[in-house]
Design an enzyme around this catalytic site. Sequence first.
Site, PDB file in Angstrom:
ATOM      1  NE  ARG A 128     -22.694   2.755  -9.111  1.00 56.01           N
ATOM      2  CZ  ARG A 128     -23.290   3.196  -8.025  1.00 56.01           C
ATOM      3  NH1 ARG A 128     -24.603   3.257  -7.969  1.00 56.01           N
ATOM      4  NH2 ARG A 128     -22.587   3.584  -6.988  1.00 56.01           N
TER       5      ARG A 128
ATOM      6  CG  ASP B  48     -16.513   0.226  -3.868  1.00 54.43           C
ATOM      7  OD1 ASP B  48     -16.495  -0.986  -4.204  1.00 54.43           O
ATOM      8  OD2 ASP B  48     -16.407   1.147  -4.688  1.00 54.43           O
TER       9      ASP B  48
ATOM     10  CG  ASP C 130     -12.738   0.060  -3.824  1.00 55.59           C
ATOM     11  OD1 ASP C 130     -12.182  -0.465  -4.809  1.00 55.59           O
ATOM     12  OD2 ASP C 130     -13.072   1.252  -3.784  1.00 55.59           O
TER      13      ASP C 130
ATOM     14  CB  THR D 290     -24.181   9.176 -16.100  1.00 58.23           C
ATOM     15  OG1 THR D 290     -23.467   7.937 -16.248  1.00 58.23           O
ATOM     16  CG2 THR D 290     -23.565  10.227 -17.013  1.00 58.23           C
TER      17      THR D 290
HETATM   18  C1  PRP Z   1     -21.025  -1.491  -7.861  1.00 57.35           C
HETATM   19  C2  PRP Z   1     -21.732  -2.775  -7.418  1.00 57.35           C
HETATM   20  C3  PRP Z   1     -22.727  -3.004  -8.510  1.00 57.35           C
HETATM   21  C4  PRP Z   1     -23.088  -1.625  -8.907  1.00 57.35           C
HETATM   22  C5  PRP Z   1     -24.421  -1.316  -8.299  1.00 57.35           C
HETATM   23  O1  PRP Z   1     -20.070  -1.772  -8.815  1.00 57.35           O
HETATM   24  O2  PRP Z   1     -20.873  -3.845  -7.241  1.00 57.35           O
HETATM   25  O3  PRP Z   1     -22.205  -3.725  -9.613  1.00 57.35           O
HETATM   26  O4  PRP Z   1     -22.084  -0.742  -8.412  1.00 57.35           O
HETATM   27  O5  PRP Z   1     -24.827  -0.072  -8.693  1.00 57.35           O
HETATM   28  P1  PRP Z   1     -26.128   0.191  -9.545  1.00 57.35           P
HETATM   29  O6  PRP Z   1     -27.209  -0.637  -8.957  1.00 57.35           O
HETATM   30  O7  PRP Z   1     -26.333   1.667  -9.331  1.00 57.35           O
HETATM   31  O8  PRP Z   1     -25.824  -0.142 -10.972  1.00 57.35           O
HETATM   32  P2  PRP Z   1     -19.004  -0.686  -9.322  1.00 57.35           P
HETATM   33  O9  PRP Z   1     -19.517   0.091 -10.475  1.00 57.35           O
HETATM   34  O10 PRP Z   1     -18.535   0.117  -8.148  1.00 57.35           O
HETATM   35  O11 PRP Z   1     -17.858  -1.596  -9.908  1.00 57.35           O
HETATM   36  P3  PRP Z   1     -16.869  -2.597  -9.155  1.00 57.35           P
HETATM   37  O12 PRP Z   1     -17.698  -3.758  -8.668  1.00 57.35           O
HETATM   38  O13 PRP Z   1     -15.933  -2.988 -10.222  1.00 57.35           O
HETATM   39  O14 PRP Z   1     -16.203  -1.871  -8.014  1.00 57.35           O
END
Ligand code: PRP
Length: 206
Positions: A101, A197, A200, A105
């Site tokens: 993400r 998270d 993480d 945004t």
């Molecule tokens: C997190 C989570 C999802 C996403 C959900 O990933 O694991 O993939 O955000 O958010 P959304 O419904 O608003 O799209 P992140 O972008 O933090 O990446 P990561 O898993 O690599 O930490």
Amino acid sequence: MLNISGHPLIQHKLALLRDVATDTVKFRQLVKELGTLLCYEATRDLRLQPQSVTTPMGTAQGAQLSESVGLVPILRAGLGMIEGVWELIPNAQVWHIGLYRDEKTLRPVEYYNKLPIEPRVQLCLILDPMLATGGSAVATCNILKKWGVTRIKFVGLIGAPEGIKALSDAHPDVDIYLAAQDERLNDIGFIVPGLGDAGDRQFGTS
Ligand code: PRP
């Protein structure tokens, strides 16, 4: 259709997972176990074909799965659920989709996709612990439908009302399986109360 499991084992493990005192090793174990349990919930309507089986005492009418299942973990956090699903469907193919993400945004940015030209599975289970804004899940469904998959389910752990609505509105044919629906998103797009998270906490990178 939204399915939130009230299964006691799922609710027990989810509470442990949310706990800020749960360390990375335990967190990974719980994500795996919840992956198994939610996969069980999400596969209740897998298609079967009849098959007769020779037992030591005679012939029984049995059944075998008639559709191939693909797992689509959204990197990174969805990775931890694969092992749990493999406990039940050991020959499920895995097709990785990399999305992160954008911090400003909150829109998903695609960075990894190695899908072959033709789909090789009939049912795809999208794996991602968190359904926050829903942007990542909607983008993944778009990718899979463009690829040619017609049967898709989303298997996650915690959803925010915003993400559940976004996914249901964009893809009403995609069933959603979760362990919980939480209260809301905060102003930086994290689910509250959530679990922090998920990427993480699994990978020890917080
Ligand atoms: C997190 C989570 C999802 C996403 C959900 O990933 O694991 O993939 O955000 O958010 P959304 O419904 O608003 O799209 P992140 O972008 O933090 O990446 P990561 O898993 O690599 O930490």
